[in-house]
Design a protein around this motif. Structure first.
Motif, mmCIF file in Angstrom:
data_model
loop_
_atom_site.group_PDB
_atom_site.id
_atom_site.type_symbol
_atom_site.label_atom_id
_atom_site.label_comp_id
_atom_site.label_asym_id
_atom_site.label_seq_id
_atom_site.Cartn_x
_atom_site.Cartn_y
_atom_site.Cartn_z
ATOM 1 N N GLN A 69 52.034 25.128 -3.353
ATOM 2 C CA GLN A 69 52.574 25.457 -1.792
ATOM 3 C C GLN A 69 51.593 26.227 -1.089
ATOM 4 O OE1 GLN A 69 54.927 23.287 -0.527
ATOM 5 N NE2 GLN A 69 53.772 24.242 1.230
ATOM 6 N N LYS A 70 51.263 27.329 -1.831
ATOM 7 C CA LYS A 70 50.284 28.679 -1.001
ATOM 8 C C LYS A 70 49.108 27.606 -0.757
ATOM 9 C CE LYS A 70 48.188 32.858 -1.528
ATOM 10 N NZ LYS A 70 47.607 33.839 -2.366
ATOM 11 N N LEU A 75 45.521 25.291 3.507
ATOM 12 C CA LEU A 75 44.896 24.060 4.227
ATOM 13 C C LEU A 75 45.596 23.762 5.578
ATOM 14 C CD1 LEU A 75 44.418 21.907 1.068
ATOM 15 C CD2 LEU A 75 42.592 23.264 2.390
ATOM 16 N N SER A 76 46.825 23.925 5.603
ATOM 17 C CA SER A 76 47.551 23.492 6.938
ATOM 18 C C SER A 76 47.214 24.726 7.879
ATOM 19 C CB SER A 76 49.186 23.552 6.537
ATOM 20 O OG SER A 76 49.641 23.614 7.820
ATOM 21 N N LEU A 77 47.156 25.897 7.797
ATOM 22 C CA LEU A 77 46.639 26.782 8.518
ATOM 23 C C LEU A 77 45.247 26.830 9.130
ATOM 24 C CD1 LEU A 77 48.633 30.135 7.311
ATOM 25 C CD2 LEU A 77 49.047 28.713 9.433
ATOM 26 N N ALA A 78 44.397 26.246 8.132
ATOM 27 C CA ALA A 78 43.134 26.090 8.527
ATOM 28 C C ALA A 78 42.686 24.839 9.376
ATOM 29 C CB ALA A 78 42.129 26.019 7.119
ATOM 30 N N GLY A 79 43.681 24.081 9.476
ATOM 31 C CA GLY A 79 43.685 22.987 10.345
ATOM 32 C C GLY A 79 43.253 21.704 10.118
ATOM 33 N N PHE A 80 43.500 21.545 8.791
ATOM 34 C CA PHE A 80 43.034 20.133 8.072
ATOM 35 C C PHE A 80 43.718 19.200 8.219
ATOM 36 C CE2 PHE A 80 40.537 23.384 5.576
ATOM 37 C CZ PHE A 80 39.474 22.801 5.093
ATOM 38 N N SER A 81 43.345 17.937 8.524
ATOM 39 C CA SER A 81 44.229 16.860 8.675
ATOM 40 C C SER A 81 44.355 16.085 7.640
ATOM 41 C CB SER A 81 43.488 15.990 9.956
ATOM 42 O OG SER A 81 42.299 15.454 9.305
ATOM 43 N N ASN A 82 45.654 15.195 7.721
ATOM 44 C CA ASN A 82 46.130 14.212 6.788
ATOM 45 C C ASN A 82 46.424 14.987 5.448
ATOM 46 O OD1 ASN A 82 45.315 12.009 8.242
ATOM 47 N ND2 ASN A 82 43.242 12.045 7.239
ATOM 48 N N LEU A 83 47.217 16.118 5.671
ATOM 49 C CA LEU A 83 47.782 16.981 4.583
ATOM 50 C C LEU A 83 48.973 16.202 4.118
ATOM 51 C CD1 LEU A 83 47.630 20.772 5.404
ATOM 52 C CD2 LEU A 83 46.601 19.366 3.528
ATOM 53 N N ASN A 84 49.613 15.371 4.915
ATOM 54 C CA ASN A 84 50.876 14.651 4.536
ATOM 55 C C ASN A 84 50.397 13.897 3.261
ATOM 56 O OD1 ASN A 84 49.294 13.199 6.367
ATOM 57 N ND2 ASN A 84 51.290 12.294 7.339
ATOM 58 N N ASP A 176 54.384 23.742 10.635
ATOM 59 C CA ASP A 176 54.473 22.856 11.733
ATOM 60 C C ASP A 176 55.650 23.148 12.659
ATOM 61 O OD1 ASP A 176 51.872 21.916 11.161
ATOM 62 O OD2 ASP A 176 52.890 19.818 10.367
ATOM 63 N N VAL A 177 55.351 23.666 13.678
ATOM 64 C CA VAL A 177 56.658 24.122 14.801
ATOM 65 C C VAL A 177 57.259 23.014 15.309
ATOM 66 C CG1 VAL A 177 57.514 25.447 16.785
ATOM 67 C CG2 VAL A 177 55.639 26.211 15.121
ATOM 68 N N PHE A 178 56.644 22.089 15.616
ATOM 69 C CA PHE A 178 57.068 20.680 16.231
ATOM 70 C C PHE A 178 56.954 19.727 15.291
ATOM 71 C CE2 PHE A 178 55.606 23.649 19.833
ATOM 72 C CZ PHE A 178 56.733 23.697 20.370
ATOM 73 N N ALA A 179 57.350 19.602 14.108
ATOM 74 C CA ALA A 179 57.335 18.624 13.214
ATOM 75 C C ALA A 179 57.998 17.531 13.610
ATOM 76 C CB ALA A 179 57.279 19.005 11.740
ATOM 77 N N THR A 180 57.758 16.326 13.555
ATOM 78 C CA THR A 180 58.706 15.209 13.811
ATOM 79 C C THR A 180 58.896 14.208 12.627
ATOM 80 O OG1 THR A 180 56.934 14.143 14.648
ATOM 81 C CG2 THR A 180 58.032 15.329 16.143
ATOM 82 N N ASP A 181 59.023 15.011 11.404
ATOM 83 C CA ASP A 181 59.104 14.109 10.360
ATOM 84 C C ASP A 181 60.613 13.688 10.212
ATOM 85 O OD1 ASP A 181 58.779 12.663 7.987
ATOM 86 O OD2 ASP A 181 58.614 14.635 6.829
ATOM 87 N N SER A 182 60.983 12.489 10.422
ATOM 88 C CA SER A 182 62.471 12.190 10.333
ATOM 89 C C SER A 182 62.535 11.447 9.100
ATOM 90 C CB SER A 182 62.497 11.144 11.658
ATOM 91 O OG SER A 182 61.674 9.918 11.572
ATOM 92 N N THR A 183 61.898 11.330 8.255
ATOM 93 C CA THR A 183 62.192 10.529 6.827
ATOM 94 C C THR A 183 63.073 11.523 6.027
ATOM 95 O OG1 THR A 183 60.448 11.573 5.886
ATOM 96 C CG2 THR A 183 60.025 9.525 6.866
#
Length: 189
Positions: A69-70, A75-84, A176-183
């Protein structure tokens, strides 16, 4: 999003040095990101493989999951896309590894009943001595009672399966402060 207009640069253009400097900086940043990603993916791969050999304890598994997770958070903080997508694939790989470990442990747990003398793998699971009594009214009873014995063994069984089944899944959206993952994806394995 705004898009900058494409600017054609000729080799004899007076501002070619500025363009080359900007292009060089972008290439350098790209190289750093690729290197970071490759190193992180190597570490992630090693940690996923480690799930095969780590001792079967909650602390060991949680330690590996926290390290994974770390890396995802970095990677998330470095701004990499498609992490999901990456996290979904990692969770599938981890699920497969943990399923194999759980299957092997359940097989060993069942075999433990055939040979209870081997208590190394299940130190808390010791044979229960049952005293069968015949009272003066010719009734047979046992101490401890059969439901109590069943309860003890089932509690051990749930403890051993819970080591794996209650591990947290990796998340790509912790920062992600404004994450919109509704799943309603499960949060544990």
């Amino acid at each position: 999003t705004t898009r900058k207009a494409a600017k054609r640069v000729n080799w004899d253009s007076p501002n070619i040095k500025e363009w080359v400097a900007n292009f060089s900086e972008l290439v350098f940043v790209f190289q750093e990101k690729v290197e970071t990603l490759l190193n992180t993916m190597k570490s992630i791969k090693e940690l996923v493989i480690e799930l095969d050999t780590v001792s079967y304890s909650k602390a060991s598994f949680v330690g590996v999951i926290e390290k994974l997770q770390k890396h995802v958070d970095e990677l998330s903080l470095a701004g990499f896309s498609n992490l999901n997508v990456l996290v979904k694939n990692l969770n599938e790989q981890i699920f497969a590894k943990l399923s194999d470990r759980l299957s092997a442990t359940l097989t060993a747990f069942i075999e433990h009943f055939d040979d209870p003398s081997n208590t190394a793998q299940f130190p808390g699971l010791k044979p229960i001595i049952v005293e069968i009594c015949l009272d003066k009214d010719q009734r047979i009873s046992s101490m401890p009672t059969i439901p109590r014995i069943r309860e003890v063994y089932l509690q051990h069984f749930f403890d051993f399966t819970g080591v794996v089944t209650f591990l947290p899944r990796l998340s790509s959206q912790r920062y992600d402060v404004f994450a919109t993952d509704s799943t309603t994806a499960p949060t544990t394995f």
